[in-house]
Structure formats: C-alpha cells, structure tokens
Design a protein around this motif. Structure first.
Motif, PDB file in Angstrom:
ATOM      1  N   THR A  28      -8.178  -3.805   5.215  1.00 24.60           N
ATOM      2  CA  THR A  28      -8.201  -5.263   5.244  1.00 24.60           C
ATOM      3  C   THR A  28      -8.526  -5.749   6.642  1.00 24.60           C
ATOM      4  O   THR A  28      -8.187  -5.098   7.640  1.00 24.60           O
ATOM      5  CB  THR A  28      -6.844  -5.855   4.792  1.00 24.60           C
ATOM      6  OG1 THR A  28      -6.941  -7.284   4.777  1.00 24.60           O
ATOM      7  CG2 THR A  28      -5.724  -5.448   5.725  1.00 24.60           C
ATOM      8  N   CYS A  76      -6.342   9.449  -6.701  1.00 27.25           N
ATOM      9  CA  CYS A  76      -6.677   8.021  -6.829  1.00 27.25           C
ATOM     10  C   CYS A  76      -6.197   7.522  -8.179  1.00 27.25           C
ATOM     11  O   CYS A  76      -6.703   7.951  -9.220  1.00 27.25           O
ATOM     12  CB  CYS A  76      -8.180   7.801  -6.694  1.00 27.25           C
ATOM     13  SG  CYS A  76      -8.677   6.065  -6.836  1.00 27.25           S
ATOM     14  N   ARG A 125      -7.862   4.752  -0.088  1.00 27.07           N
ATOM     15  CA  ARG A 125      -7.975   4.015   1.179  1.00 27.07           C
ATOM     16  C   ARG A 125      -7.936   2.521   0.891  1.00 27.07           C
ATOM     17  O   ARG A 125      -8.634   2.020   0.008  1.00 27.07           O
ATOM     18  CB  ARG A 125      -9.288   4.373   1.875  1.00 27.07           C
ATOM     19  CG  ARG A 125      -9.509   3.694   3.217  1.00 27.07           C
ATOM     20  CD  ARG A 125     -10.804   4.216   3.826  1.00 27.07           C
ATOM     21  NE  ARG A 125     -11.033   3.676   5.157  1.00 27.07           N
ATOM     22  CZ  ARG A 125     -11.734   2.553   5.410  1.00 27.07           C
ATOM     23  NH1 ARG A 125     -12.264   1.869   4.387  1.00 27.07           N
ATOM     24  NH2 ARG A 125     -11.898   2.138   6.647  1.00 27.07           N
ATOM     25  N   ILE A 126      -7.111   1.827   1.661  1.00 26.38           N
ATOM     26  CA  ILE A 126      -7.029   0.367   1.618  1.00 26.38           C
ATOM     27  C   ILE A 126      -7.347  -0.155   3.007  1.00 26.38           C
ATOM     28  O   ILE A 126      -6.732   0.265   3.997  1.00 26.38           O
ATOM     29  CB  ILE A 126      -5.632  -0.110   1.180  1.00 26.38           C
ATOM     30  CG1 ILE A 126      -5.366   0.326  -0.265  1.00 26.38           C
ATOM     31  CG2 ILE A 126      -5.502  -1.621   1.313  1.00 26.38           C
ATOM     32  CD1 ILE A 126      -3.992  -0.041  -0.763  1.00 26.38           C
ATOM     33  N   MET A 141      -2.121  -4.824  -6.432  1.00 24.99           N
ATOM     34  CA  MET A 141      -3.448  -4.944  -5.851  1.00 24.99           C
ATOM     35  C   MET A 141      -3.912  -6.398  -5.828  1.00 24.99           C
ATOM     36  O   MET A 141      -4.509  -6.863  -4.865  1.00 24.99           O
ATOM     37  CB  MET A 141      -4.432  -4.080  -6.657  1.00 24.99           C
ATOM     38  CG  MET A 141      -5.736  -3.791  -5.934  1.00 24.99           C
ATOM     39  SD  MET A 141      -5.474  -2.826  -4.434  1.00 24.99           S
ATOM     40  CE  MET A 141      -4.736  -1.346  -5.118  1.00 24.99           C
ATOM     41  N   ALA A 156       0.831  -1.209   0.000  1.00 24.34           N
ATOM     42  CA  ALA A 156       0.000   0.000   0.000  1.00 24.34           C
ATOM     43  C   ALA A 156       0.863   1.255   0.000  1.00 24.34           C
ATOM     44  O   ALA A 156       0.612   2.207  -0.750  1.00 24.34           O
ATOM     45  CB  ALA A 156      -0.932  -0.020   1.206  1.00 24.34           C
ATOM     46  N   VAL A 212     -10.743  -1.747  -1.370  1.00 28.02           N
ATOM     47  CA  VAL A 212      -9.984  -0.583  -1.837  1.00 28.02           C
ATOM     48  C   VAL A 212     -10.947   0.412  -2.454  1.00 28.02           C
ATOM     49  O   VAL A 212     -12.042   0.049  -2.901  1.00 28.02           O
ATOM     50  CB  VAL A 212      -8.921  -1.005  -2.872  1.00 28.02           C
ATOM     51  CG1 VAL A 212      -7.918  -1.949  -2.274  1.00 28.02           C
ATOM     52  CG2 VAL A 212      -9.585  -1.633  -4.099  1.00 28.02           C
ATOM     53  N   PHE A 226      -5.839   1.548  -8.820  1.00 29.80           N
ATOM     54  CA  PHE A 226      -6.471   1.231  -7.558  1.00 29.80           C
ATOM     55  C   PHE A 226      -7.969   1.075  -7.735  1.00 29.80           C
ATOM     56  O   PHE A 226      -8.602   0.229  -7.132  1.00 29.80           O
ATOM     57  CB  PHE A 226      -6.190   2.331  -6.543  1.00 29.80           C
ATOM     58  CG  PHE A 226      -4.722   2.487  -6.237  1.00 29.80           C
ATOM     59  CD1 PHE A 226      -3.850   1.451  -6.473  1.00 29.80           C
ATOM     60  CD2 PHE A 226      -4.237   3.667  -5.719  1.00 29.80           C
ATOM     61  CE1 PHE A 226      -2.496   1.581  -6.186  1.00 29.80           C
ATOM     62  CE2 PHE A 226      -2.894   3.811  -5.424  1.00 29.80           C
ATOM     63  CZ  PHE A 226      -2.021   2.771  -5.669  1.00 29.80           C
TER      64      PHE A 226
END
Length: 403
Positions: A390, A342, A387-388, A362, A308, A378, A346
């Motif tokens: 998990t 962005c 923004r990622i 990704m 990331a 994502v 992504f």
C-alpha cells in the motif's frame, strides 16, 4: 388570518373567480351609477351593462384571453349605444390583469395595448374631440396598471415557487447527506469491529492451540500461553469498549470520536503475533522514518498491517513474514510479505472458497487505503507466498500537522 381564506380560494379556483366577479360588480356599481347620473344616462342601462361585462369574469382563470375579448365587446356596445360609463372598463382591466398573471410579459402588454386602443377609438367615434380626454387617459392608465399588477403578481408567484423548490431540493440534499454520513459511519464502525475482533480472536485461537498442545508436556509454557490469552482478550475488550464508546458518545465533543492506535504501537502488535507463532521481520527504510503522521494515515497504516498479519496467521499459519515501512517525504509505502500459500480470498475477494473467509478484511484494507487517499495492491509474492503493498500520501499530512 388572511392566509387561510387566500389558500382556500386558491384550492378552489372557480369559487375564487365567482368571488372576484361579485366583488368587481359590487365595487363598480356605485361608480357606474354616479357616472350615468352625471352624464344623464339611464342608470339601469349602466348597471345592466356593468353586470353583463362582469359575467365573463367567472372564467378568467381558465380562458383569460376570451374573457378580455368578451368584456371589450360589452364595453364597445356600451360606448356606441349609450354614453360612456366610466366604471364599465373596470371588468376589462380585471380580465387584462388575469392575462398578465398567466401569460408572458410581452404578450400581456400587447393585449393591454390593443384593448386600450380599441376602447379609446370607440370612444372617439362616439364623441370626437378632446372633451373626454381625461377619460381616454384614465382607460390607458387603467390598462397599464392592470398589466403591471398582474405581472408583479406573476413574478411573485414564480419567485415563491422557485424558493419553495430550492427549499425542497435543499431538504432533499440534507437528507441524502445525512444518509450518506450514516452509511459512512456504519462502515467505519464495521471496519473497526472487524479488525478488532478478527485480530484478537485469531491470536486467542492460536495461543489456545499452543496451550492445549503444551498442557501435558510443558505446563510452564502452557501457563504462559494462557496468560497471553488473558492479555489478548483484555486488549480486545478495551478496543471494543473504545469503539462502542464512539457510538454512545457521538454527540459529546469531549469524548474520543475514534479509537486511534497507530504505528507507535507497532512493536507491541508484532510481539503479539510473534507469540502466536509468526516469525516477523520488521524493516524501516527511508530518511523520514519515524516522522509524525496524521491520525487518519497513522490509523490506516496500523490497521492495514494488523489485518495483513491476521490474514497470514489465519490462512497460512506460523510462517515467516516480512514487514517493510518505507517513509518518504510525500508517501508512506507499506509491504507485508509471507512465505505461506496464497489463500483464495486474497487472490479474488469474490472467489473466496470454503474456509477462506468472507473477503471483508481485504475490502476493509482497500477502504482504509482509499480513505487516506492511497492505493492498495495484493497478489502472490515474487518468490511465492502472498504480498500486500500500500502507498499512503503524506503531503496532506504535512499540511495538517503544520496547521
């Protein structure tokens, strides 16, 4: 020694039928001659009748029921025209054996019962009374034995065929499993190489730009940037050596099977990105922060954060980044947000435009999250940027660590 001629006869069924026919005649002829002599019947007639009964056996594998009918017809002719020669029903028993080998059990029993009934009835018409009772019992016993032996041979053949099929299926399954494991290992190594190379090359590129910019105006800071390039390249070589070592020593149980960086080295990772220009803020929340994780989850969390940040530095440049670790009893939540634009990669891995990358980073993050039993989402951040997020489950980690 025996398997070779048997296999050869099975490969040539007509030759096998002729061999059975000649063997049946050769073995039955002395008995037929002796029985004819005891009954004071013409021996030539008895031998000729036996030969006539054996002739249909040359087609026993192709038309077993018709062969049974032909041999029974010859037996009836023998019984009604001359005295009963005890060896003549032997070809009929061989034919019944062939029916039992190639037909259902119930049908074979019915055929044997009909044959025994017809032969005994013909014998009683020729000689009423119980003087030949032992011959009648011998005929019935012979037909029962023929059915039993044929059914046993058929069952054995089916058993061997089933075992061969299961062995072939198991071999095919093992091959498929081996191919699947090879594919998984190849993808795992590809992810490791991508993460190592992309991360360090991105940092080297950023630090080289800084050194180039400061070389004339601020040689001291340029020298420091060159030192960081040296350290970063050395770290890249070490990780590449460890990754390639997994392939070279895959059969060595004592060799490390996986490069295992984890969240324990997160501070050093963030410092390397800070030197490249990223303004990173780290936030740890949750009462269980800092508790040990399983190697798989620890590696997945580290690599996801690394990828990331690498994507942020490569696509957004030196922008503010926020990294949040929320470790709870059953889940580890990781959020990486930046304030940059962005990138197309992504938003949609398949819609990457020129200069946006291939989307492998990704894809690799999603595969790592899935391998650890978690999920990855994502998209654009709530206030812009990217923004990622998990979530990696930890219940399996607790069980693994407890065991």
């Amino acid at each position: 020694m025996i398997d070779r001629p048997i296999g050869w006869l099975r490969a040539w069924p007509r030759v096998a039928d002729l061999t059975v026919t000649l063997s049946c005649f050769a073995l039955s002829a002395p008995v037929a001659a002796g029985t004819a002599y005891r009954h004071q019947s013409p021996i030539a007639w008895s031998i000729g009748g036996l030969a006539l009964a054996c002739v249909p056996l040359v087609a026993r594998t192709r038309r077993p029921v018709q062969v049974v009918a032909a041999t029974v017809a010859v037996n009836i002719a023998q019984i009604l025209l001359i005295s009963f020669p005890g060896a003549s029903p032997i070809p009929t028993a061989v034919a019944v054996h062939a029916v039992a080998m190639r037909s259902a059990r119930r049908f074979a029993r019915r055929v044997a019962a009909c044959v025994a009934t017809v032969l005994v009835a013909a014998s009683l018409i020729r000689e009423p009374g119980l003087e030949s009772l032992w011959q009648h019992l011998a005929v019935i016993a012979g037909m029962c034995l023929a059915v039993a032996s044929g059914d046993a041979a058929r069952s054995r053949r089916q058993l061997l065929a089933g075992a061969l099929e299961r062995a072939e299926r198991a071999e095919h399954t093992r091959e498929e499993e081996a191919r699947r494991r090879v594919t998984e290992e190849r993808l795992r190594i590809a992810r490791e190489l991508h993460d190592v190379v992309a991360h360090h090359i991105t940092l080297v590129n950023a630090q080289a730009g800084v050194a180039h910019h400061l070389m004339r105006t601020d040689p001291d800071h340029a020298y420091q940037a060159l030192e960081r390039i040296r350290d970063t390249s050395r770290a890249a070589l070490d990780e590449l050596r460890a990754t390639v070592g997994v392939l070279r020593h895959s059969d060595d149980r004592t060799a490390p099977r996986e490069p295992a960086p984890g969240l324990a080295g997160l501070g050093k990772l963030l410092d390397s990105f800070r030197h490249s220009g990223l303004d990173i803020t780290l936030e740890r929340v949750g009462r269980h922060a800092g508790l040990p994780l399983s190697p798989l989850t620890d590696l997945a969390a580290y690599r996801i954060i690394q990828e990331a940040l690498t994507n942020t530095r490569k696509h957004a440049g030196p922008v503010p980044v926020r990294v949040q670790l929320d470790q709870r009893p059953d889940v580890l939540r990781i959020t990486v947000e930046d304030d940059g634009p962005c990138a197309p990669e992504f938003g949609n891995d398949d819609a990457a435009g020129p200069g946006s990358g291939t989307g492998h980073g990704m894809i690799g993050m999603r595969e790592r999250a899935k391998a650890a039993g978690g999920t990855l989402t994502v998209g654009p951040g709530p206030t812009g940027g990217f923004r990622i997020h998990t979530e990696l489950p930890l219940r399996a980690d607790r069980k693994a660590l407890a065991s």
